[in-house]
Design an enzyme around this catalytic site. Sequence first.
Site, short mmCIF file in Angstrom:
data_model
loop_
_atom_site.label_atom_id
_atom_site.label_comp_id
_atom_site.label_asym_id
_atom_site.label_seq_id
_atom_site.Cartn_x
_atom_site.Cartn_y
_atom_site.Cartn_z
N SER A 182 0.83 -1.19 0.00
CA SER A 182 0.00 0.00 0.00
C SER A 182 0.88 1.26 0.00
O SER A 182 1.67 1.46 -0.91
CB SER A 182 -0.95 -0.04 1.19
N ASP B 29 -9.99 -3.57 -5.24
CA ASP B 29 -9.19 -2.56 -4.56
C ASP B 29 -9.13 -1.30 -5.42
O ASP B 29 -8.85 -1.38 -6.62
CB ASP B 29 -7.78 -3.12 -4.33
N HIS C 133 -8.61 -4.49 -0.70
CA HIS C 133 -7.32 -3.97 -0.28
C HIS C 133 -6.78 -4.65 0.99
O HIS C 133 -5.58 -4.86 1.11
CB HIS C 133 -7.41 -2.46 -0.04
#
Length: 340
Positions: free
Chosen positions: A173, A271, A301
């Site tokens: 991320s 995501d 995610h």
Amino acid sequence: MGFKKARVDGFVTAVERRLAPLQPKAGKTAQERRSRAAAFDPVMTTALGIVPVDVATEEHRLTVPGHPDARLRVYWPTPERSEPAAANGLPILVYFFGGGFELAGIDWVWWDASFRERARDAGIIVIAGEYSLAPEVTYPAQPEQCWTIFEWAATHARQLGGDPDRLAIGGGSAGGNLAAATTLMNRDRADRPVRLQLLEAPLLDMTARHLDLQAPASLAHRLLFRHLAGKIVRQYLGPERKTRLEPYASPLLAPSHAGLPPAVIYTAELDALRGDGEAYARALSDAGVPVSCLRMIGQHHGSATYRGHVPMADHLHRDIVATLRTLHDDPHPYTTEHTS
């Protein structure tokens, strides 16, 4: 025959039904979100049965000129620390955690457990880097901290029992953003022989041009990525929109991706950041960089967190371990000729 609308993996749905009553209310400020998320971390890991395995660790704090100190933790694959290696040292993965630039850290139970398992299962040294969080500290402090951590890992590899010729950089991320930025910084500043960049659901374009706010599979994730698209980006980079175009802020937008290390990128179908990772894979390929990109169907995610409960999360761990184990081998000699 038309395609069915994308939907969440049933195993993910089952886990989230179990966790829903345990989740705290969303905070209004970064500090509130950070505090509540930190409190939820041990609750979630306990509910999922996540227990850190026993491996040797060691912590260091590094001076970063012009910015706050950076902290790191070294994980060895066994309960005993490796002896310094003059030759045949272990591969080293330098990894940066995710959390929207505003929360999480190497002390979080889930991240700590993940680093321990990856070190043990892949037979490598993992160096988990901790960078400062926004909005208290802002860009470019974080890339510079990550660069300092990587440089320390490279220069101390032998002392750790590692091999400076078997280095990898990874992140998830926001940490994927910083990992990709670190590979650019390495190319621009030192050109050390990095063997791999490993990116999980990375955020790579801070202009949000590749963000799909319709993709997140639950209200919580829609709110998270709407926040990423606006407030979190501003609190990390500041109000100047041109800052979002800088390569170390948005690695996807770098003028050139030539000379970067081979990459393995994981994205999730549901995501909002899927477009970032897949566009980066195409940019690397166009620049002649060997790259593989895996899209996880039915995942969002955060669903890779649900190890032991979601088959895809367990497969992802095995796939990452298999990828990291290739660092023990000599690199494959792909041709340098490439036509975009």
